[in-house]
Design a protein around this motif. Structure first.
Motif, PDB file in Angstrom:
ATOM      1  N   TYR A  67    -103.853  10.120 -20.905  1.00 11.96           N
ATOM      2  CA  TYR A  67    -103.898   9.155 -21.990  1.00 11.96           C
ATOM      3  C   TYR A  67    -103.651   9.968 -23.264  1.00 11.96           C
ATOM      4  O   TYR A  67    -104.397  10.887 -23.556  1.00 11.96           O
ATOM      5  CB  TYR A  67    -105.258   8.472 -22.068  1.00 11.96           C
ATOM      6  CG  TYR A  67    -105.600   7.672 -20.842  1.00 11.96           C
ATOM      7  CD1 TYR A  67    -106.152   8.271 -19.714  1.00 11.96           C
ATOM      8  CD2 TYR A  67    -105.362   6.303 -20.810  1.00 11.96           C
ATOM      9  CE1 TYR A  67    -106.459   7.535 -18.585  1.00 11.96           C
ATOM     10  CE2 TYR A  67    -105.670   5.555 -19.686  1.00 11.96           C
ATOM     11  CZ  TYR A  67    -106.215   6.176 -18.573  1.00 11.96           C
ATOM     12  OH  TYR A  67    -106.519   5.452 -17.462  1.00 11.96           O
ATOM     13  N   PHE A  79    -102.369  10.508 -27.448  1.00 10.53           N
ATOM     14  CA  PHE A  79    -102.509   9.937 -28.776  1.00 10.53           C
ATOM     15  C   PHE A  79    -101.835  10.843 -29.805  1.00 10.53           C
ATOM     16  O   PHE A  79    -101.768  12.050 -29.636  1.00 10.53           O
ATOM     17  CB  PHE A  79    -103.994   9.820 -29.170  1.00 10.53           C
ATOM     18  CG  PHE A  79    -104.817   9.021 -28.212  1.00 10.53           C
ATOM     19  CD1 PHE A  79    -105.299   9.599 -27.051  1.00 10.53           C
ATOM     20  CD2 PHE A  79    -105.102   7.692 -28.473  1.00 10.53           C
ATOM     21  CE1 PHE A  79    -106.067   8.870 -26.160  1.00 10.53           C
ATOM     22  CE2 PHE A  79    -105.868   6.957 -27.589  1.00 10.53           C
ATOM     23  CZ  PHE A  79    -106.352   7.544 -26.434  1.00 10.53           C
ATOM     24  N   LYS A  84    -100.518   5.378 -29.279  1.00  8.87           N
ATOM     25  CA  LYS A  84    -101.174   5.855 -28.065  1.00  8.87           C
ATOM     26  C   LYS A  84    -100.357   5.452 -26.844  1.00  8.87           C
ATOM     27  O   LYS A  84     -99.625   4.466 -26.873  1.00  8.87           O
ATOM     28  CB  LYS A  84    -102.586   5.289 -27.964  1.00  8.87           C
ATOM     29  CG  LYS A  84    -102.644   3.773 -27.919  1.00  8.87           C
ATOM     30  CD  LYS A  84    -104.082   3.288 -27.976  1.00  8.87           C
ATOM     31  CE  LYS A  84    -104.121   1.758 -28.026  1.00  8.87           C
ATOM     32  NZ  LYS A  84    -105.494   1.232 -28.168  1.00  8.87           N
ATOM     33  N   PHE A 136    -100.935   5.013 -22.541  1.00  7.64           N
ATOM     34  CA  PHE A 136    -101.736   5.200 -21.334  1.00  7.64           C
ATOM     35  C   PHE A 136    -101.095   4.611 -20.102  1.00  7.64           C
ATOM     36  O   PHE A 136    -101.554   4.861 -19.002  1.00  7.64           O
ATOM     37  CB  PHE A 136    -103.168   4.678 -21.498  1.00  7.64           C
ATOM     38  CG  PHE A 136    -103.312   3.303 -22.049  1.00  7.64           C
ATOM     39  CD1 PHE A 136    -103.243   2.196 -21.230  1.00  7.64           C
ATOM     40  CD2 PHE A 136    -103.558   3.121 -23.389  1.00  7.64           C
ATOM     41  CE1 PHE A 136    -103.396   0.928 -21.745  1.00  7.64           C
ATOM     42  CE2 PHE A 136    -103.717   1.852 -23.918  1.00  7.64           C
ATOM     43  CZ  PHE A 136    -103.644   0.745 -23.104  1.00  7.64           C
ATOM     44  N   ALA A 169    -106.908  12.288 -23.778  1.00  8.10           N
ATOM     45  CA  ALA A 169    -108.246  11.808 -23.422  1.00  8.10           C
ATOM     46  C   ALA A 169    -108.622  12.347 -22.056  1.00  8.10           C
ATOM     47  O   ALA A 169    -107.843  12.269 -21.106  1.00  8.10           O
ATOM     48  CB  ALA A 169    -108.277  10.290 -23.409  1.00  8.10           C
ATOM     49  N   LEU A 170    -109.824  12.904 -21.996  1.00  4.66           N
ATOM     50  CA  LEU A 170    -110.324  13.460 -20.755  1.00  4.66           C
ATOM     51  C   LEU A 170    -111.299  12.498 -20.091  1.00  4.66           C
ATOM     52  O   LEU A 170    -111.849  11.601 -20.729  1.00  4.66           O
ATOM     53  CB  LEU A 170    -111.070  14.774 -21.029  1.00  4.66           C
ATOM     54  CG  LEU A 170    -110.290  15.898 -21.695  1.00  4.66           C
ATOM     55  CD1 LEU A 170    -111.175  17.117 -21.833  1.00  4.66           C
ATOM     56  CD2 LEU A 170    -109.050  16.230 -20.903  1.00  4.66           C
ATOM     57  N   GLY A 206    -114.696  11.316 -19.120  1.00  2.00           N
ATOM     58  CA  GLY A 206    -115.914  11.452 -19.897  1.00  2.00           C
ATOM     59  C   GLY A 206    -115.746  11.003 -21.329  1.00  2.00           C
ATOM     60  O   GLY A 206    -116.607  11.226 -22.162  1.00  2.00           O
ATOM     61  N   ASN A 207    -114.611  10.373 -21.612  1.00  2.00           N
ATOM     62  CA  ASN A 207    -114.416   9.766 -22.926  1.00  2.00           C
ATOM     63  C   ASN A 207    -114.406  10.756 -24.068  1.00  2.00           C
ATOM     64  O   ASN A 207    -114.940  10.485 -25.145  1.00  2.00           O
ATOM     65  CB  ASN A 207    -115.471   8.680 -23.183  1.00  2.00           C
ATOM     66  CG  ASN A 207    -115.239   7.481 -22.306  1.00  2.00           C
ATOM     67  OD1 ASN A 207    -114.146   6.930 -22.327  1.00  2.00           O
ATOM     68  ND2 ASN A 207    -116.210   7.113 -21.531  1.00  2.00           N
ATOM     69  N   LYS A 208    -113.808  11.895 -23.846  1.00  2.00           N
ATOM     70  CA  LYS A 208    -113.631  12.845 -24.928  1.00  2.00           C
ATOM     71  C   LYS A 208    -112.144  13.091 -25.146  1.00  2.00           C
ATOM     72  O   LYS A 208    -111.356  13.107 -24.214  1.00  2.00           O
ATOM     73  CB  LYS A 208    -114.322  14.173 -24.597  1.00  2.00           C
ATOM     74  CG  LYS A 208    -115.842  14.052 -24.484  1.00  2.00           C
ATOM     75  CD  LYS A 208    -116.493  15.385 -24.375  1.00  2.00           C
ATOM     76  CE  LYS A 208    -116.284  16.024 -23.020  1.00  2.00           C
ATOM     77  NZ  LYS A 208    -117.028  15.295 -21.966  1.00  2.00           N
ATOM     78  N   LEU A 209    -111.780  13.303 -26.390  1.00  2.00           N
ATOM     79  CA  LEU A 209    -110.413  13.679 -26.729  1.00  2.00           C
ATOM     80  C   LEU A 209    -110.347  15.186 -26.975  1.00  2.00           C
ATOM     81  O   LEU A 209    -111.232  15.756 -27.606  1.00  2.00           O
ATOM     82  CB  LEU A 209    -109.936  12.950 -27.979  1.00  2.00           C
ATOM     83  CG  LEU A 209    -109.824  11.427 -27.946  1.00  2.00           C
ATOM     84  CD1 LEU A 209    -109.130  10.929 -29.204  1.00  2.00           C
ATOM     85  CD2 LEU A 209    -109.098  10.954 -26.704  1.00  2.00           C
ATOM     86  N   PHE A 261    -107.858  17.897 -28.810  1.00  2.05           N
ATOM     87  CA  PHE A 261    -106.819  17.885 -29.829  1.00  2.05           C
ATOM     88  C   PHE A 261    -106.014  19.176 -29.819  1.00  2.05           C
ATOM     89  O   PHE A 261    -106.543  20.260 -29.537  1.00  2.05           O
ATOM     90  CB  PHE A 261    -107.444  17.713 -31.218  1.00  2.05           C
ATOM     91  CG  PHE A 261    -108.046  16.364 -31.450  1.00  2.05           C
ATOM     92  CD1 PHE A 261    -109.330  16.080 -31.019  1.00  2.05           C
ATOM     93  CD2 PHE A 261    -107.316  15.368 -32.076  1.00  2.05           C
ATOM     94  CE1 PHE A 261    -109.885  14.829 -31.213  1.00  2.05           C
ATOM     95  CE2 PHE A 261    -107.860  14.111 -32.281  1.00  2.05           C
ATOM     96  CZ  PHE A 261    -109.143  13.837 -31.844  1.00  2.05           C
ATOM     97  N   GLY A 262    -104.747  19.040 -30.188  1.00  2.64           N
ATOM     98  CA  GLY A 262    -103.947  20.216 -30.468  1.00  2.64           C
ATOM     99  C   GLY A 262    -104.333  20.793 -31.816  1.00  2.64           C
ATOM    100  O   GLY A 262    -105.144  20.223 -32.553  1.00  2.64           O
TER     101      GLY A 262
END
Lengths: 112, 115
Positions: free
Chosen positions: A32, A34, A49, A51, A94-95, A97-100, A102-103
């Protein structure tokens, strides 16, 4: 480990020119993805985004991004850059466990 | 519609001082996060919460503590500030359905300088 790479720290383009910002991800499952934009002194705003479905996604402010699974890429594009597009751009995945994640970001400078 | 509100916006601390950063969201979001942003390093997750009364460590939790006593608030504490904690801190939230579909809503950030 899952990661996001933005190869370009800085990019400078002329106003009216086209833009492509690169993003590569390392993630085993269907990602997913963004793109966020951060204007100076501001928080991050979601541009677009992806997905599922169509691999070309449209976002706000005239931006679009294309998901290419074979290249593990999600590059951001705009056909004609405006001076107000000068900002820092972040790609994220998006991983579980609902965490993003970022680069490191790409700073876009627009010259008139 | 305020979204995610962070206070304060700016702060200068002396080494060893303590402070608390407040994040408040009015969107009834389940998940909340604290990130720090440093030049060339993007955003790194400090702590996060999956619901009222819960907290968990992120990528860079050392030197920070958090609490989520109410669903709408997520507090980030620095017990003894160090110059390495000079950064811009962002709070973010996402609904129960998750970051995968909605991404995050971000606050406008807190710029903290530790001298």
């Amino acid at each position: 480990a899952q990661s996001v790479t933005q190869p370009d720290i800085h990019i400078t383009v002329s106003e009216g020119a086209s833009l492509e910002l690169r993003c590569n991800y390392s993630y085993g499952a269907t990602p997913y993805l963004f793109w966020y934009v951060q204007s100076p002194g501001q928080g991050l705003q979601l541009l677009l985004k992806y997905f599922s479905g169509d691999t070309l996604v449209q976002g706000i402010k005239g931006f679009e991004a294309e998901f290419k699974r074979s290249q593990s890429s999600f590059n951001l594009r705009k056909p004609s850059v405006h001076w107000s597009d000068a900002a820092e751009y972040f790609c994220a995945v998006a991983l579980y466990g609902n965490k993003l994640v970022f680069g490191a970001g790409t700073i876009l400078r627009v010259k008139s | 519609n305020a979204g995610v509100t962070q206070t304060p916006k700016f702060r200068v601390l002396k080494t060893g001082q303590s402070m608390t950063l407040l994040c408040a969201q009015d969107m009834n979001h389940e998940y909340m996060y604290w990130y720090r942003q440093d030049p060339g390093m993007g955003l790194r997750l400090i702590h996060y919460s999956v619901g009222e009364g819960t907290t968990a460590k992120g990528e860079v939790p050392d030197g920070y503590n958090v609490s989520r006593l109410k669903k709408q608030n997520f507090l980030l504490g620095l017990e003894s500030a160090a110059p390495s904690q000079t950064s811009v801190y962002f709070c973010a939230s996402t609904p129960r359905e998750g970051a995968s579909h909605y991404g995050y809503t971000f606050g406008s950030g807190t710029r903290l300088t530790v001298v």
